[in-house]
Structures are given as C-alpha cells and as structure tokens.
Design an enzyme around this catalytic site. Structure first.
Site, PDB file in Angstrom:
ATOM      1  N   ASP A   1       3.525  -4.816   7.595  1.00 28.40           N
ATOM      2  CA  ASP A   1       2.634  -5.390   8.800  1.00 28.40           C
ATOM      3  C   ASP A   1       3.143  -6.863   9.199  1.00 28.40           C
ATOM      4  OD1 ASP A   1       0.976  -3.226   8.519  1.00 28.40           O
ATOM      5  OD2 ASP A   1      -0.542  -4.340   7.108  1.00 28.40           O
TER       6      ASP A   1
HETATM    7  P1  NAP Z   1       2.293  -3.749   4.016  1.00 30.72           P
HETATM    8  O1  NAP Z   1       2.213  -4.027   5.406  1.00 30.72           O
HETATM    9  O2  NAP Z   1       0.914  -3.549   3.142  1.00 30.72           O
HETATM   10  O3  NAP Z   1       3.285  -2.726   3.528  1.00 30.72           O
HETATM   11  C1  NAP Z   1       3.886  -2.573   2.140  1.00 30.72           C
HETATM   12  C2  NAP Z   1       4.885  -1.615   2.349  1.00 30.72           C
HETATM   13  O4  NAP Z   1       5.784  -1.359   1.158  1.00 30.72           O
HETATM   14  C3  NAP Z   1       4.401  -0.120   2.591  1.00 30.72           C
HETATM   15  O5  NAP Z   1       4.694   0.239   3.889  1.00 30.72           O
HETATM   16  C4  NAP Z   1       5.065   0.938   1.794  1.00 30.72           C
HETATM   17  O6  NAP Z   1       5.998   1.804   2.317  1.00 30.72           O
HETATM   18  C5  NAP Z   1       6.175  -0.108   1.013  1.00 30.72           C
HETATM   19  N1  NAP Z   1       6.282   0.027  -0.474  1.00 30.72           N
HETATM   20  C6  NAP Z   1       5.151   0.462  -1.344  1.00 30.72           C
HETATM   21  N2  NAP Z   1       5.609   0.782  -2.430  1.00 30.72           N
HETATM   22  C7  NAP Z   1       6.856   0.573  -2.463  1.00 30.72           C
HETATM   23  C8  NAP Z   1       7.994   0.725  -3.445  1.00 30.72           C
HETATM   24  N3  NAP Z   1       7.866   0.942  -4.802  1.00 30.72           N
HETATM   25  N4  NAP Z   1       9.132   0.559  -3.027  1.00 30.72           N
HETATM   26  C9  NAP Z   1       9.605   0.009  -1.733  1.00 30.72           C
HETATM   27  N5  NAP Z   1       8.575  -0.117  -0.734  1.00 30.72           N
HETATM   28  C10 NAP Z   1       7.311   0.203  -0.999  1.00 30.72           C
HETATM   29  O7  NAP Z   1       2.732  -5.134   3.059  1.00 30.72           O
HETATM   30  P2  NAP Z   1       3.080  -6.514   3.862  1.00 30.72           P
HETATM   31  O8  NAP Z   1       4.038  -6.677   4.736  1.00 30.72           O
HETATM   32  O9  NAP Z   1       3.144  -7.527   2.528  1.00 30.72           O
HETATM   33  O10 NAP Z   1       1.634  -6.969   4.532  1.00 30.72           O
HETATM   34  C11 NAP Z   1       0.520  -7.306   3.641  1.00 30.72           C
HETATM   35  C12 NAP Z   1      -0.715  -6.752   4.331  1.00 30.72           C
HETATM   36  O11 NAP Z   1      -1.935  -6.579   3.589  1.00 30.72           O
HETATM   37  C13 NAP Z   1      -1.170  -7.134   5.583  1.00 30.72           C
HETATM   38  O12 NAP Z   1      -1.737  -6.400   6.474  1.00 30.72           O
HETATM   39  C14 NAP Z   1      -2.397  -8.213   5.081  1.00 30.72           C
HETATM   40  O13 NAP Z   1      -3.194  -8.809   6.023  1.00 30.72           O
HETATM   41  C15 NAP Z   1      -2.835  -7.196   3.987  1.00 30.72           C
HETATM   42  N6  NAP Z   1      -3.659  -8.174   3.074  1.00 30.72           N
HETATM   43  C16 NAP Z   1      -3.060  -9.174   2.301  1.00 30.72           C
HETATM   44  C17 NAP Z   1      -3.682 -10.050   1.325  1.00 30.72           C
HETATM   45  C18 NAP Z   1      -3.226 -11.171   1.087  1.00 30.72           C
HETATM   46  O14 NAP Z   1      -4.034 -12.021   0.553  1.00 30.72           O
HETATM   47  N7  NAP Z   1      -1.882 -11.502   0.892  1.00 30.72           N
HETATM   48  C19 NAP Z   1      -4.827  -9.386   0.984  1.00 30.72           C
HETATM   49  C20 NAP Z   1      -5.147  -7.995   1.544  1.00 30.72           C
HETATM   50  C21 NAP Z   1      -4.576  -7.609   2.426  1.00 30.72           C
HETATM   51  P3  NAP Z   1       6.332   3.207   1.935  1.00 30.72           P
HETATM   52  O15 NAP Z   1       5.027   3.880   1.379  1.00 30.72           O
HETATM   53  O16 NAP Z   1       7.307   3.773   2.861  1.00 30.72           O
HETATM   54  O17 NAP Z   1       7.320   2.800   0.772  1.00 30.72           O
END
Ligand code: NAP
Length: 461
Positions: free
Chosen positions: A388
């Site tokens: 994201d």
């Molecule tokens: P993300 O958008 O949640 O994407 C994480 C990606 O990691 C997934 O697409 C997944 O794809 C991949 N993944 C999972 N396990 C993996 C592994 N073992 N090896 C390699 N890849 C792996 O993460 P982000 O870009 O960090 O964004 C964070 C999101 O979480 C935002 O939407 C944010 O708003 C939200 N959020 C943030 C917080 C905070 O405080 N930081 C709290 C709650 C929510 P695959 O399944 O294809 O591997």
C-alpha cells in the site's frame, strides 16, 4: 511528609519529560525508557507510603500477579501482533481510570453524604466517560485486529444521529449528576452510555484507518488517567496522563497526515468506510519476473539503492538478512538507504524497531518527506513486503480507496524490484498498479528466504 511526597512526584514528572525527550533518538531511547521507568518507580513508592485503607500484602500481591501476566504476554507476543497488544493495553488503561473514578464516587456518596466538590464530580464524570469509552472501544479494536470480528466497517442507518443523541444524553445525565450527586440511577446511565459509545464509535472504522483509532484511543486512555488524577488529587497522575494524552494526539495527527485523513473526520468516527469497497474486476496486471541470480547481478552493477520495507518484512523477519545485503552493497561502495513510510507495517515505528533490532544505524532510515525527491535519481529500489505504501494509485486514481494517501515514490526509480510471495494485496485490499510498470520486476518468494539467496549469490561474486 506531604512535602517529601510532592517533591518525589515532581522528580518523577521531570523524569517522565526527560525520558520522553531521550526517546526522540534511537541511540538514547533505551536510556529514556529506563529513566521514565525509574520515575514511575519513584511515583509508585511515593503513592504506596501514603496508603492506609489497603494492606501492603494486598498491593504487592496484585502487583506480582499483574506483572507476571504482563511479562508473560509481552515476551510471548509476536511482532506482527503488537497492534493488538497496544489496543488491549489502552483498554486496560481506560478501565483502570473508569474503575477508580467509580469507586471514588461510591466511596464519597456512601461514607460522606456531604456534596462532592464541583471539580471532583466533573472529573469523575469525565473519567467515567473517557475511561469507559476507551475500554469498550479498545476491546472492539482488539477484536477487529485479531480477526474475531470483521475488520470491515460495520455501519447501519442513522449511526451518527444515534451517536450524537447518546452524547447529548450523556451530557444531560452529567448535568443532573452534578446537581443531584446521590442518585445512583444517573451514574448507571452515564456508565451505560460511555460503554455503548465506545463500541459504536469504533465499529464503523475499518481497513487502513485502524492505526489512527489505536493512537487516538491511546490518547484517550491518557486523558482518562489525567481526569482521575484530579479526582485523587494526585499531581503525578495528572502529569503522566497529560503526557500520554498529548503524545497520543500528536501521533494521531501524524498518522492522519500520513493517511490523508483530517482529525475532525477521525473524531466524528465512522471513517474509513470506502476502504475495501472499490474492488471490481480491474484490468489484469501483467508483470515481469526476476530471479535470484539476476537480482544479485543487478545489485552488483548499481551505485545507489533504496530499500522500502513493509509489513511483509516483519512477517518474514527479514531485517537481519537485509542488514547482510546492506553490508554486501557497502563493500561495493553502493549508496544504501531505507525509505520509511509513517504507516508501513502494522504499528507506528514498526519498521524502525525491526531495523534497529538488526543493528542498522538510524541515519540510514530516511523519512518519506526527506527521501521522496531522491527516488528519480536512484538506480535500484528494493521493495521488501511493502504494498500500500508504494501504490501509485494513491497519487493517480481518484477511484481508489487509498487515493490521497501520501506514498513513497518508489515507482520513479530507474529499476524497482518487488520482493513478495505472490500478487497478494496489502492491508487496504487494493491492486497495486506499480507491479505492472515497465521499470518494475517481481522477485517472488518469502522475503527472508529470497534475500538470503540473493546475499549468498553476491558473496560468491
Ligand atoms: P501492506 O500493504 O499490508 O502489504 C504487505 C505485503 O507484504 C503484502 O502485499 C504481502 O504480499 C507481503 N508479504 C506478506 N508476507 C510476506 C513474506 N513472508 N515475504 C514477503 N512478502 C510478504 O504493507 P505496507 O506497505 O507496509 O502498508 C501498511 C498498511 O497497513 C497500510 O495500508 C497501513 O495503513 C496499514 N496499517 C498500518 C498500521 C501502522 O500503524 N503502521 C497499522 C494498521 C494498519 P504477498 O501476500 O503476496 O506476499
């Protein structure tokens, strides 16, 4: 005696403030934590020596049981489950203030029929309201994050008018409570409304907005503690509560900015309803794959690299092998940096904590605002389990649920390699058009295993 106690409280308060200041930098953060903990110990001892109504055995017994449970869970919790842990901690903070306010109210109205001072009764009402709301709101947040109830927004018709009516009902009951402090029915109404409002304000929040609500609830738990400090006439509780309340609000504002939400929107509740909605069958993205050997070769020939870590790095626990990758690059005089998005992962500072755990120097971690201009002049960007936070739809697609969220401009680099297991979506549940860009290559596999192989290849070159 009372001067000594006030002095102890003053010293503890100064230690809290200095501890927070030290926590500003990774190097001194541990020291800051220890200083604040010492301040808390001083505050606890100063409070205990004044207590008459309850025996030391009871207090120590409760502290031992509470500490044992806390230690057990803090050691057991996985890094990816930290948001749930923070949510439940906030809830218990709210519950503690709520319980203290109520016990104080019943003690005063039972034992002493004289009227309660205006400041105290108002503080009791505020503490019941914020503490009760924080408790049930945090429980709902915990259940959502833990998957026990749906993480999607739960909405129904008339939700906001009902919340408003409940709030007005609370205010009315509060005014009557101030006028007639001994009517137990009024306090029951206050309790019920506070608990119900906690549930109703958090259930409509879903998707990517959850981190904002967690930090807001954290702030609420501090405000409830501050109100309780006024009830107990305890200065150190007022100071500590205000510090938690203020820092929680600051963090909420930072999170709002990072997710393109206004604070008013957050305070009104019911936000984040668009997330997970606009899915449909969009155009299929055609991607180009890259293997481990080719990746190692690419690394061997570049002069600048930015790594964008995300939630997948935490899942795979790939931070240590990424440090090895950094060492390999630095041996080759490659400029190596990390780009940190404020909401990457699942809790504020998630990436910073993991990379610090792998002994990666803090000066290598560059915040989004500072690094975004560097992407166009960077040879290679390696995205490790982030999705994201690098999705260009946030910039270009007004139909996207994440439109407007500031992102890392990783797509602008000369070459982008995305390391993830599949074409799986991120937290917001939206496709990422970056994966189909001409400069983007997909390195499929678990981040730790794949990067370990890349590093071995590089070691052999
Ligand atoms: P993300 O958008 O949640 O994407 C994480 C990606 O990691 C997934 O697409 C997944 O794809 C991949 N993944 C999972 N396990 C993996 C592994 N073992 N090896 C390699 N890849 C792996 O993460 P982000 O870009 O960090 O964004 C964070 C999101 O979480 C935002 O939407 C944010 O708003 C939200 N959020 C943030 C917080 C905070 O405080 N930081 C709290 C709650 C929510 P695959 O399944 O294809 O591997």
């Amino acid at each position: 005696m009372s001067i000594a106690i006030e002095l102890a409280y003053l010293v503890a308060s100064i230690m809290f403030v200095m501890g927070m200041k030290l926590m500003n930098k990774t190097k001194s953060a541990r020291q800051g934590n220890q200083l604040s903990a010492l301040g808390m110990l001083i505050a606890i001892v100063a409070t205990l020596v004044q207590i008459e109504a309850i025996s030391f055995v009871e207090i120590i017994g409760c502290m031992v049981v509470g500490s044992a449970i806390g230690l057990y869970y803090a050691n057991k919790v996985e890094m990816t489950k930290m948001p749930e842990m923070v949510a439940i901690f906030n809830g218990f903070g709210g519950l503690a203030s709520f319980s203290v306010a109520l016990s104080d109210y019943f003690l005063r109205t039972d034992v002493n029929m004289e009227s309660i001072e205006l400041v105290t009764i108002i503080s009791i009402i505020v503490s019941v309201f914020i503490g009760g709301l924080t408790f049930t709101g945090s429980l709902v947040a915990y259940l959502k994050l833990n998957g026990n109830i749906s993480g999607s927004p739960i909405t129904f018709k008339g939700q906001h008018p009902i919340n408003l009516m409940l709030f007005i009902g609370f205010l009315t009951a509060a005014v009557f409570t101030v006028m007639d402090q001994t009517d137990p029915m009024l306090i029951v109404i206050l309790i019920v409304i506070a608990l119900v409002l906690g549930v109703l304000t958090v259930i409509p929040i879903g998707g990517a907005d959850m981190p904002v609500v967690i930090s807001l609830l954290n702030s609420y738990s501090g405000m409830a503690a501050c109100a309780t400090g006024f009830i107990l006439n305890n200065n150190v509780l007022i100071v500590a509560g205000s510090l938690v309340g203020a820092s929680g609000i600051i963090l909420t504002q930072i999170m709002c900015k990072a997710m393109n939400r206004s604070l008013v929107n957050v305070l009104l509740g019911g936000f984040g309803q668009t997330v997970n909605e606009v899915q449909g069958d969009g155009p299929t993205i055609t991607v180009k794959e890259i293997g481990v050997e080719e990746t190692a070769m690419l690394f061997d020939g570049v002069s600048s690299v930015i790594v964008v870590p995300g939630y997948g790095m935490a899942v795979a626990q790939a931070q240590h092998v990424i440090r090895e990758l950094m060492e390999q690059c630095e041996k080759r005089n490659i400029d190596f940096k990390f780009a940190i998005h404020p909401v990457a992962g699942r809790m504020p500072g998630h990436m910073n904590v993991l990379l610090a755990e792998a002994n990666i120097s803090y000066d290598k971690l560059i915040e989004m605002e500072s690094i975004n201009d560097e992407f166009p002049s960077t040879d290679l960007v390696l995205i490790v389990g982030a999705n994201d936070v690098v999705n260009p739809a946030a910039r270009n697609n007004p139909q996207s649920p994440i439109y407007g969220m500031p992102i890392l401009n990783a797509d602008k680099a000369r070459t982008v390699i995305v390391c993830k297991r599949s074409m799986g979506k991120g937290y917001a549940g939206v496709e990422n058009e970056l994966f189909g860009y001409p400069n983007c290559l997909m390195l499929f596999g678990d981040a730790k295993q794949t990067i370990t192989k890349v590093v071995s290849e590089m070691k052999e070159m």
